[in-house]
Design an enzyme around this catalytic site. Structure first.
Site, PDB file in Angstrom:
ATOM      1  N   ALA A 124       0.837  -1.201   0.000  1.00  0.00           N
ATOM      2  CA  ALA A 124       0.000   0.000   0.000  1.00  0.00           C
ATOM      3  C   ALA A 124       0.873   1.253   0.000  1.00  0.00           C
ATOM      4  O   ALA A 124       1.366   1.667   1.044  1.00  0.00           O
ATOM      5  CB  ALA A 124      -0.928  -0.022   1.214  1.00  0.00           C
ATOM      6  N   MET A 125       1.027   1.805  -1.190  1.00  0.00           N
ATOM      7  CA  MET A 125       1.767   3.060  -1.348  1.00  0.00           C
ATOM      8  C   MET A 125       0.773   4.206  -1.558  1.00  0.00           C
ATOM      9  O   MET A 125       0.803   5.212  -0.858  1.00  0.00           O
ATOM     10  CB  MET A 125       2.691   2.977  -2.578  1.00  0.00           C
ATOM     11  CG  MET A 125       3.726   1.886  -2.490  1.00  0.00           C
ATOM     12  SD  MET A 125       4.758   1.773  -3.986  1.00  0.00           S
ATOM     13  CE  MET A 125       4.010   0.379  -4.790  1.00  0.00           C
ATOM     14  N   THR A 126      -0.099   4.026  -2.547  1.00  0.00           N
ATOM     15  CA  THR A 126      -0.971   5.108  -3.019  1.00  0.00           C
ATOM     16  C   THR A 126      -2.023   5.503  -1.982  1.00  0.00           C
ATOM     17  O   THR A 126      -2.599   4.654  -1.299  1.00  0.00           O
ATOM     18  CB  THR A 126      -1.667   4.653  -4.320  1.00  0.00           C
ATOM     19  OG1 THR A 126      -0.658   4.191  -5.220  1.00  0.00           O
ATOM     20  CG2 THR A 126      -2.456   5.774  -4.958  1.00  0.00           C
ATOM     21  N   SER A 132       1.635   9.409  -7.699  1.00  0.00           N
ATOM     22  CA  SER A 132       2.947   9.555  -8.360  1.00  0.00           C
ATOM     23  C   SER A 132       3.995  10.114  -7.397  1.00  0.00           C
ATOM     24  O   SER A 132       5.142   9.680  -7.403  1.00  0.00           O
ATOM     25  CB  SER A 132       2.831  10.501  -9.553  1.00  0.00           C
ATOM     26  OG  SER A 132       1.853  10.042 -10.444  1.00  0.00           O
ATOM     27  N   GLU A 242       9.285  -4.271 -10.569  1.00  0.00           N
ATOM     28  CA  GLU A 242       7.841  -4.139 -10.804  1.00  0.00           C
ATOM     29  C   GLU A 242       7.587  -3.663 -12.237  1.00  0.00           C
ATOM     30  O   GLU A 242       6.651  -4.100 -12.904  1.00  0.00           O
ATOM     31  CB  GLU A 242       7.242  -3.154  -9.784  1.00  0.00           C
ATOM     32  CG  GLU A 242       5.754  -2.946  -9.989  1.00  0.00           C
ATOM     33  CD  GLU A 242       5.076  -2.162  -8.873  1.00  0.00           C
ATOM     34  OE1 GLU A 242       5.719  -1.906  -7.838  1.00  0.00           O
ATOM     35  OE2 GLU A 242       3.891  -1.817  -9.056  1.00  0.00           O
ATOM     36  N   ARG A 243       8.443  -2.771 -12.722  1.00  0.00           N
ATOM     37  CA  ARG A 243       8.267  -2.243 -14.091  1.00  0.00           C
ATOM     38  C   ARG A 243       8.576  -3.309 -15.132  1.00  0.00           C
ATOM     39  O   ARG A 243       7.913  -3.396 -16.159  1.00  0.00           O
ATOM     40  CB  ARG A 243       9.126  -0.988 -14.270  1.00  0.00           C
ATOM     41  CG  ARG A 243       8.482   0.113 -13.461  1.00  0.00           C
ATOM     42  CD  ARG A 243       9.270   1.347 -13.229  1.00  0.00           C
ATOM     43  NE  ARG A 243       8.494   2.132 -12.271  1.00  0.00           N
ATOM     44  CZ  ARG A 243       8.990   3.016 -11.431  1.00  0.00           C
ATOM     45  NH1 ARG A 243      10.281   3.277 -11.425  1.00  0.00           N
ATOM     46  NH2 ARG A 243       8.196   3.664 -10.598  1.00  0.00           N
ATOM     47  N   GLN A 336     -10.097  -3.169 -33.335  1.00  0.00           N
ATOM     48  CA  GLN A 336     -10.761  -2.595 -34.506  1.00  0.00           C
ATOM     49  C   GLN A 336     -10.952  -3.655 -35.592  1.00  0.00           C
ATOM     50  O   GLN A 336     -12.015  -3.741 -36.222  1.00  0.00           O
ATOM     51  CB  GLN A 336      -9.916  -1.420 -35.041  1.00  0.00           C
ATOM     52  CG  GLN A 336     -10.534  -0.674 -36.198  1.00  0.00           C
ATOM     53  CD  GLN A 336     -11.738   0.159 -35.774  1.00  0.00           C
ATOM     54  OE1 GLN A 336     -11.956   0.401 -34.588  1.00  0.00           O
ATOM     55  NE2 GLN A 336     -12.552   0.550 -36.738  1.00  0.00           N
ATOM     56  N   GLY A 363       2.306   1.336 -11.331  1.00  0.00           N
ATOM     57  CA  GLY A 363       3.738   1.013 -11.332  1.00  0.00           C
ATOM     58  C   GLY A 363       4.570   2.216 -11.747  1.00  0.00           C
ATOM     59  O   GLY A 363       5.725   2.081 -12.153  1.00  0.00           O
ATOM     60  N   GLU A 367       4.310   9.384 -17.541  1.00  0.00           N
ATOM     61  CA  GLU A 367       4.997  10.659 -17.300  1.00  0.00           C
ATOM     62  C   GLU A 367       6.139  10.469 -16.298  1.00  0.00           C
ATOM     63  O   GLU A 367       7.206  11.061 -16.450  1.00  0.00           O
ATOM     64  CB  GLU A 367       3.989  11.708 -16.803  1.00  0.00           C
ATOM     65  CG  GLU A 367       2.960  12.141 -17.849  1.00  0.00           C
ATOM     66  CD  GLU A 367       1.906  11.077 -18.184  1.00  0.00           C
ATOM     67  OE1 GLU A 367       1.678  10.162 -17.352  1.00  0.00           O
ATOM     68  OE2 GLU A 367       1.320  11.142 -19.282  1.00  0.00           O
TER      69      GLU A 367
HETATM   70  C1  LIG Z   1      -5.869  -1.160 -11.057  1.00  0.00           C
HETATM   71  C2  LIG Z   1      -4.879  -0.434 -10.202  1.00  0.00           C
HETATM   72  C3  LIG Z   1      -4.104  -1.148  -9.296  1.00  0.00           C
HETATM   73  C4  LIG Z   1      -3.207  -0.479  -8.459  1.00  0.00           C
HETATM   74  N1  LIG Z   1      -2.506  -1.185  -7.518  1.00  0.00           N
HETATM   75  C5  LIG Z   1      -1.773  -0.510  -6.592  1.00  0.00           C
HETATM   76  C6  LIG Z   1      -1.178  -1.196  -5.482  1.00  0.00           C
HETATM   77  O1  LIG Z   1      -1.272  -2.421  -5.354  1.00  0.00           O
HETATM   78  N2  LIG Z   1      -0.505  -0.466  -4.558  1.00  0.00           N
HETATM   79  C7  LIG Z   1      -0.367   0.878  -4.661  1.00  0.00           C
HETATM   80  O2  LIG Z   1       0.245   1.486  -3.791  1.00  0.00           O
HETATM   81  N3  LIG Z   1      -0.918   1.567  -5.698  1.00  0.00           N
HETATM   82  C8  LIG Z   1      -1.624   0.899  -6.664  1.00  0.00           C
HETATM   83  N4  LIG Z   1      -2.199   1.586  -7.707  1.00  0.00           N
HETATM   84  C9  LIG Z   1      -2.042   3.038  -7.767  1.00  0.00           C
HETATM   85  C10 LIG Z   1      -1.149   3.524  -8.898  1.00  0.00           C
HETATM   86  O3  LIG Z   1       0.191   3.188  -8.651  1.00  0.00           O
HETATM   87  C11 LIG Z   1      -1.368   5.048  -9.010  1.00  0.00           C
HETATM   88  O4  LIG Z   1      -2.675   5.238  -9.522  1.00  0.00           O
HETATM   89  C12 LIG Z   1      -0.337   5.702  -9.903  1.00  0.00           C
HETATM   90  O5  LIG Z   1       0.934   5.704  -9.291  1.00  0.00           O
HETATM   91  C13 LIG Z   1      -0.710   7.175 -10.230  1.00  0.00           C
HETATM   92  O6  LIG Z   1      -1.023   7.886  -9.085  1.00  0.00           O
HETATM   93  P1  LIG Z   1      -2.396   8.746  -8.994  1.00  0.00           P
HETATM   94  O7  LIG Z   1      -3.497   7.843  -9.398  1.00  0.00           O
HETATM   95  O8  LIG Z   1      -2.457   9.379  -7.672  1.00  0.00           O
HETATM   96  O9  LIG Z   1      -2.244   9.839 -10.120  1.00  0.00           O
HETATM   97  P2  LIG Z   1      -1.550  11.270  -9.947  1.00  0.00           P
HETATM   98  O10 LIG Z   1      -0.232  11.105  -9.298  1.00  0.00           O
HETATM   99  O11 LIG Z   1      -2.528  12.200  -9.329  1.00  0.00           O
HETATM  100  O12 LIG Z   1      -1.315  11.677 -11.459  1.00  0.00           O
HETATM  101  C14 LIG Z   1      -2.323  12.245 -12.313  1.00  0.00           C
HETATM  102  C15 LIG Z   1      -1.689  12.566 -13.651  1.00  0.00           C
HETATM  103  O13 LIG Z   1      -0.633  13.505 -13.465  1.00  0.00           O
HETATM  104  C16 LIG Z   1       0.547  13.003 -14.030  1.00  0.00           C
HETATM  105  N5  LIG Z   1       1.713  13.454 -13.258  1.00  0.00           N
HETATM  106  C17 LIG Z   1       1.948  13.253 -11.942  1.00  0.00           C
HETATM  107  N6  LIG Z   1       3.139  13.757 -11.611  1.00  0.00           N
HETATM  108  C18 LIG Z   1       3.671  14.294 -12.737  1.00  0.00           C
HETATM  109  C19 LIG Z   1       4.892  14.949 -13.054  1.00  0.00           C
HETATM  110  N7  LIG Z   1       5.844  15.144 -12.133  1.00  0.00           N
HETATM  111  N8  LIG Z   1       5.087  15.375 -14.316  1.00  0.00           N
HETATM  112  C20 LIG Z   1       4.158  15.182 -15.279  1.00  0.00           C
HETATM  113  N9  LIG Z   1       2.988  14.541 -15.038  1.00  0.00           N
HETATM  114  C21 LIG Z   1       2.753  14.105 -13.798  1.00  0.00           C
HETATM  115  C22 LIG Z   1       0.402  11.493 -13.945  1.00  0.00           C
HETATM  116  O14 LIG Z   1       1.269  10.839 -14.846  1.00  0.00           O
HETATM  117  C23 LIG Z   1      -1.057  11.339 -14.315  1.00  0.00           C
HETATM  118  O15 LIG Z   1      -1.203  11.383 -15.701  1.00  0.00           O
HETATM  119  C24 LIG Z   1      -3.064   0.927  -8.572  1.00  0.00           C
HETATM  120  C25 LIG Z   1      -3.830   1.632  -9.505  1.00  0.00           C
HETATM  121  C26 LIG Z   1      -4.727   0.980 -10.309  1.00  0.00           C
HETATM  122  C27 LIG Z   1      -5.541   1.791 -11.264  1.00  0.00           C
END
Ligand SMILES: Cc1cc2nc3c(=O)[nH]c(=O)nc-3n(C[C@H](O)[C@H](O)[C@H](O)COP(=O)(O)OP(=O)(O)OC[C@H]3O[C@@H](n4cnc5c(N)ncnc54)[C@H](O)[C@@H]3O)c2cc1C
Length: 377
Positions: A124-126, A132, A242-243, A336, A363, A367
């Site tokens: 659990a990171m997010t 991000s 992970e990537r 398609q 992951g 961006e």
């Molecule tokens: C199906 C699914 C499974 C997941 N599983 C996990 C999990 O097991 N554990 C976990 O911790 N998380 C998990 N996540 C979360 C995932 O890692 C995050 O959704 C992801 O890191 C993006 O964070 P955010 O959604 O807060 O978007 P935000 O960080 O709010 O980003 C929104 C937009 O802004 C852009 N952005 C952000 N910063 C910058 C920058 N510096 N420069 C330019 N653009 C930028 C992003 O690329 C994106 O397009 C999961 C997500 C999904 C959808």
């Protein structure tokens, strides 16, 4: 591609075993699990018995294989179009943290039941307010005697409902930013730890992606992974794998759906001829085949480097950025070429297309991958 050199014979034997398991225990039930939004725990137990969990972790805590075994499992899950089963997150993302940074006692306590499928792992990171920008997490843990008192909220957590163990990314010293982050293991049943909604998604539908809540959870200090305040460093180190997990999956999915699309368009007739006989179709599929062959070489090279412990975060970011971008674009073209059938959920291409979209987000988003690559310009 037939002339791959990255795998050994033991990897290929493992592939046969994985394929058999997926065909009998996963594929027949998968669409039911997609409707339920979760994979039953009984399947995890079967996978554990079969030796498919923690396969890259050394014995006695895992199968004693290497990342090549994990990659085989990833490829076969992609080929079977069952990628939303959360085994890779458990085995290739959560378990390696415990193996690398855990004490012997922690390895015994958690990795053994994880290997058997009795304990399911999540990380659990997010949080609702930050994804991000990982160093901006607000979940915090305050030391009180021999416990940390943990408060905060996480979201989008894969395996969230099934998880018996969650590695929680938390601040332990909020004044230090990235240098004040630690990894705490929270276990099901701890008072104040609760699971929220199982989130509804447009793809990866069998995965129990969830919200998690921590309300004054008393986590024993013996559940700290590695050193206090060193969590961010650990995360940066492990995220490259992970990537690569995501890139490996994309390449296999593309090869599979290229074949399926060739087969479909060869059968389907319009205007008195097969869809494959149109120059548009042949050119699209020829270009796709060429691009997928290039991707395969790059991903296999990253895989080879990773097996030699030489994969850099920059290369892993390149692999993820390219693989997910190519996958999203080409699966859309393949869909398609299936016409309306491509949009029907019983056709695999539609599910694969929807499942693929998250690859460009989780992951680390596209961006963020570009940010990592740009640092080396
Ligand atoms: C199906 C699914 C499974 C997941 N599983 C996990 C999990 O097991 N554990 C976990 O911790 N998380 C998990 N996540 C979360 C995932 O890692 C995050 O959704 C992801 O890191 C993006 O964070 P955010 O959604 O807060 O978007 P935000 O960080 O709010 O980003 C929104 C937009 O802004 C852009 N952005 C952000 N910063 C910058 C920058 N510096 N420069 C330019 N653009 C930028 C992003 O690329 C994106 O397009 C999961 C997500 C999904 C959808």
């Amino acid at each position: 591609m037939s002339n791959r050199t990255v795998y050994r014979d033991d990897h290929e034997q493992f592939r046969t075993q994985v394929r058999r398991f997926l065909e009998s225990e996963v594929v027949p039930f998968y669409s039911e699990w997609e409707d339920q939004g979760i994979v039953p725990k009984s399947v995890w137990l079967k996978a554990g018995k079969e030796g498919l969990l923690n396969c890259m972790i050394p014995e006695p805590f895992g199968g004693g294989g290497d990342f090549g075994h994990s990659a085989v499992l990833l490829e076969e899950m992609a080929r079977a179009n069952t990628i939303s089963v959360g085994f890779p997150l458990h085995s290739d993302i959560v378990a390696p943290y415990i193996y690398a940074y855990g004490t012997q006692e922690q390895r015994e306590r958690w990795l053994l039941p994880m290997m058997r499928g009795e304990l399911i792992g999540a990380i659990a990171m997010t949080e609702p307010g930050t994804g991000s920008d990982l160093k901006a997490v607000r979940t915090n843990a305050v030391l009180d005697g021999d416990h940390y008192v943990l408060n905060g909220q996480k979201t989008f957590i894969t395996n969230g409902q099934n998880a018996g163990l969650v590695i929680v990314v938390t601040k332990t010293n909020p004044d230090l930013g990235a240098k004040g982050i630690s990894l705490l293991v929270v276990q099901e049943g701890m008072e104040g730890f609760s699971k929220g909604r199982k989130l509804k998604k447009i793809g990866m539908r069998a995965q129990d992606t969830s919200e998690l809540f921590f309300d004054n959870v008393r986590v024993p200090v013996t559940n700290l992974l590695g050193e206090e305040n060193a969590g961010f460093k650990y995360l940066m180190h492990e995220l490259a794998q992970e990537r690569l997990v995501i890139a490996v999956r994309c390449a296999a999915s593309l090869e599979t759906f290229l074949e399926k699309t060739i087969a479909y368009t060869r059968e389907r007739k319009t205007f008195g001829q097969t869809v494959l006989s149109f120059q548009n179709t042949r050119f699209k599929l020829a270009a796709a085949k060429a691009e997928i062959a290039m991707l395969r070489v790059f991903v296999d090279d990253c895989l080879r480097l990773h097996l030699q412990k030489q994969l850099t975060p920059e290369l892993a970011a390149m692999a993820k950025l390219n693989a997910t971008g190519i996958q999203n674009r080409l699966l859309d073209e393949f869909l398609q070429l299936h016409g309306g059938y491509g949009y029907m959920s019983e056709y695999q291409i539609g599910t694969a297309w929807a499942d693929a979209r998250v690859g460009r987000i989780y992951g680390g988003s596209d961006e963020i991958m570009k940010e990592i690559i740009a640092r080396g310009l």
